[in-house]
Enzyme design. Structure first.
Site, mmCIF file in Angstrom:
data_model
loop_
_atom_site.group_PDB
_atom_site.id
_atom_site.type_symbol
_atom_site.label_atom_id
_atom_site.label_comp_id
_atom_site.label_asym_id
_atom_site.label_seq_id
_atom_site.Cartn_x
_atom_site.Cartn_y
_atom_site.Cartn_z
ATOM 1 C CE LYS A 228 -3.934 -2.148 2.357
ATOM 2 N NZ LYS A 228 -3.348 -3.332 3.006
HETATM 3 P P1 5BU Z 1 -8.108 -11.128 7.087
HETATM 4 O O1 5BU Z 1 -7.363 -11.893 8.106
HETATM 5 O O2 5BU Z 1 -8.832 -12.054 6.061
HETATM 6 O O3 5BU Z 1 -9.038 -10.142 7.713
HETATM 7 O O4 5BU Z 1 -6.973 -10.331 6.287
HETATM 8 C C1 5BU Z 1 -7.259 -9.425 5.279
HETATM 9 C C2 5BU Z 1 -5.998 -8.987 4.571
HETATM 10 O O5 5BU Z 1 -6.383 -8.120 3.513
HETATM 11 C C3 5BU Z 1 -5.026 -8.228 5.419
HETATM 12 O O6 5BU Z 1 -3.721 -8.554 4.969
HETATM 13 C C4 5BU Z 1 -5.292 -6.761 5.117
HETATM 14 O O7 5BU Z 1 -4.116 -5.970 5.124
HETATM 15 C C5 5BU Z 1 -5.810 -6.822 3.699
HETATM 16 N N1 5BU Z 1 -6.817 -5.777 3.413
HETATM 17 C C6 5BU Z 1 -8.027 -5.705 4.044
HETATM 18 O O8 5BU Z 1 -8.343 -6.501 4.919
HETATM 19 N N2 5BU Z 1 -8.907 -4.724 3.707
HETATM 20 C C7 5BU Z 1 -8.641 -3.794 2.772
HETATM 21 O O9 5BU Z 1 -9.499 -2.955 2.469
HETATM 22 C C8 5BU Z 1 -7.381 -3.897 2.122
HETATM 23 C C9 5BU Z 1 -6.503 -4.893 2.432
HETATM 24 BR BR1 5BU Z 1 -6.952 -2.663 0.829
#
Ligand code: 5BU
Length: 461
Positions: free
Chosen positions: A297
């Site tokens: 990002k």
């Molecule tokens: P989770 O454990 O499934 O909640 O992880 C989600 C991943 O996606 C995590 O690495 C975040 O940095 C990434 N992410 C997110 O959750 N939401 C967003 O809007 C963005 C990235 Br952009």
């Protein structure tokens, strides 16, 4: 032939069937319309063609084009009967050669009428209209044998098309009731089904293209590569490997590798990071055929993001197939990244909308981010968003915030299921982190997500 007689004949040969049918969307329908059977009854095919022909004025367009496959025989019938040149829309875009989606002899700005057998949501006709437009043709009129009365006719009219249908499900049910072919109870059930299963225009707009169609318009080589992997491994799963050590990440990558198309990393979160780690990760990605996506990002003025992308500490520009970038600084940060000359081997994914409950990415911001992504379509392979698709048809929608077991994490994250993401929001790639790496057996969980995600994608087609 009288319309009533035509309806009865279509019923007799099983084009209209009653019972309990599971539609592609998983919904149970009390009736099923299958026009593919019509090719086995040439006399009736000709009659349907003649009736459809009465609804058109051939001075208003240059060509007709049937939605593949069921309407190809209909358009051929009308073409032969009325001497109107035909075009054919390829169902799968050609992978090699001209990449042409429309076959036939035509020139830009000529006009084409689209023909289908059944209108449900209007999506199939819109896809053909889009393909015609991409080739420089114009399309204002559409014609169908049958309207399921689920909102498709209105959706197409709302998009500016002049649409006609030979008959509707209500007309059909009325005739069959009057002729004693169905009873009042079934008649009521049909009408109840229609009113309970309307397809709103929002759903039509969220509908996205097939992977083959996206690939046919993709510009960046890594988007093409990713779509190849997705099709060949039948997985639209990106595993977000947000574990804290390099060792854990390598173990996870090897376990989930067979089931994913992409592994997403946050390398600056890893303890004991060493350069050799990336070499091992790359060999695992080769072994299981997935790509690497560093979710860095980038978000700063151009001169800083250039340094962050190419600096020695993580050397992201040397190994990442994709990176995320915010556009809060404007499109100048994308131009700066491009000037590093490293974007031939690394595609940008623009964060257009975040998954958190209190995100500041409002509609105004998201629309601007999508516009910037389109303006840089040579380097931007897609966007991260929840409710919006990219404008450019060759760009992908990546969606994080996916979990099949929980709705949130009490830290702001909010989750959707794969079904909602693919069917309602038009997601192309789902990103799953804790749903997989926190599972007792991440490999097995990844396989489960892979299966659910692929089924959900197929449901939207
Ligand atoms: P989770 O454990 O499934 O909640 O992880 C989600 C991943 O996606 C995590 O690495 C975040 O940095 C990434 N992410 C997110 O959750 N939401 C967003 O809007 C963005 C990235 Br952009």
């Amino acid at each position: 032939m009288e319309k009533r007689k035509l309806i009865l004949n279509l019923f007799e040969i099983g084009i209209i069937q009653f019972g309990s049918f599971t539609l592609k969307s998983g919904i149970q329908s009390p009736f099923y319309i299958d026009f593919r059977r019509l090719v086995s009854y040439p006399n009736l095919l000709k009659q349907v063609g003649l009736e459809l022909g009465k609804l058109i004025d051939k001075s208003q367009f240059d060509f007709i084009c049937g939605v593949p496959y069921a309407a190809l025989s209909l358009s051929t019938t009308i073409s032969l009967e009325q001497n109107i040149p035909m075009l054919i829309k390829r169902k799968e875009a050609k992978k090699y050669g001209t990449k042409k989606q429309i076959e036939g002899v035509f020139e830009a700005n000529q006009t084409c009428l689209i023909i289908d057998d059944t209108i449900t949501s209007g999506i199939s006709m819109l896809e053909v209209a889009d393909a015609l437009k991409t080739e420089g043709l114009k399309c204002y009129q559409m014609l169908s044998v049958f309207d399921r009365m689920q909102g498709g006719l209105e959706n197409l009219r709302a998009k500016g098309f002049e649409v006609k249908a030979l008959f509707s499900i209500k007309q059909l049910a009325d005739v069959l009731l009057e002729e004693g072919k169905i009873d009042q109870q079934l008649h009521n059930k049909i009408l109840d089904f229609i009113s309970a299963n309307q397809v709103p225009i929002e759903k039509v707009e969220a509908k996205s293209l097939s992977y083959a169609e996206i690939q046919s318009q993709a510009i960046h080589p890594n988007a093409v590569k990713l779509l190849d992997i997705m099709e060949s491994k039948q997985t639209n799963l990106c595993c977000s490997g947000d574990v804290s050590s390099c060792e854990d990440l390598l173990r996870l990558a090897d376990e989930v590798g067979p089931h994913i198309s992409l592994l997403k990393t946050h390398v600056d979160n890893l303890e004991q990071y060493e350069d050799s780690f990336i070499e091992t990760l790359k060999s695992i990605s080769k072994k299981h055929n997935f790509l690497l996506f560093e979710d860095r990002k980038f978000c700063d003025i151009g001169s800083i993001v250039m340094g962050q992308f190419t600096s020695d500490s993580y050397n992201i520009s040397e190994w990442a197939d994709f990176i995320t970038v915010h556009v809060v600084a404007g499109s100048s940060s994308l131009s700066a990244l491009k000037s590093t000359n490293k974007l031939n081997s690394c595609g940008l994914i623009v964060v257009a909308e975040m998954s958190t409950v209190d995100t500041l990415t409002d509609l105004n911001y998201t629309n601007k981010a999508i516009q910037i992504s389109q303006d840089h379509k040579d380097i931007v392979v897609g966007i991260v968003a929840q409710n919006h698709r990219p404008k450019h048809k060759g760009q992908l929608l990546f969606t994080p915030g996916i979990n099949i077991d929980i709705k949130g994490d009490n830290l702001g994250q909010s989750y959707n299921t794969p079904q909602v993401a693919f069917n309602q929001k038009g997601t192309d790639v789902m990103i799953v982190g804790r749903g997989i790496y926190k599972a007792e057996k991440p490999g097995i969980k990844a396989e489960e997500y892979k299966r659910i995600g692929w089924k959900a994608y197929n449901g939207r087609l």
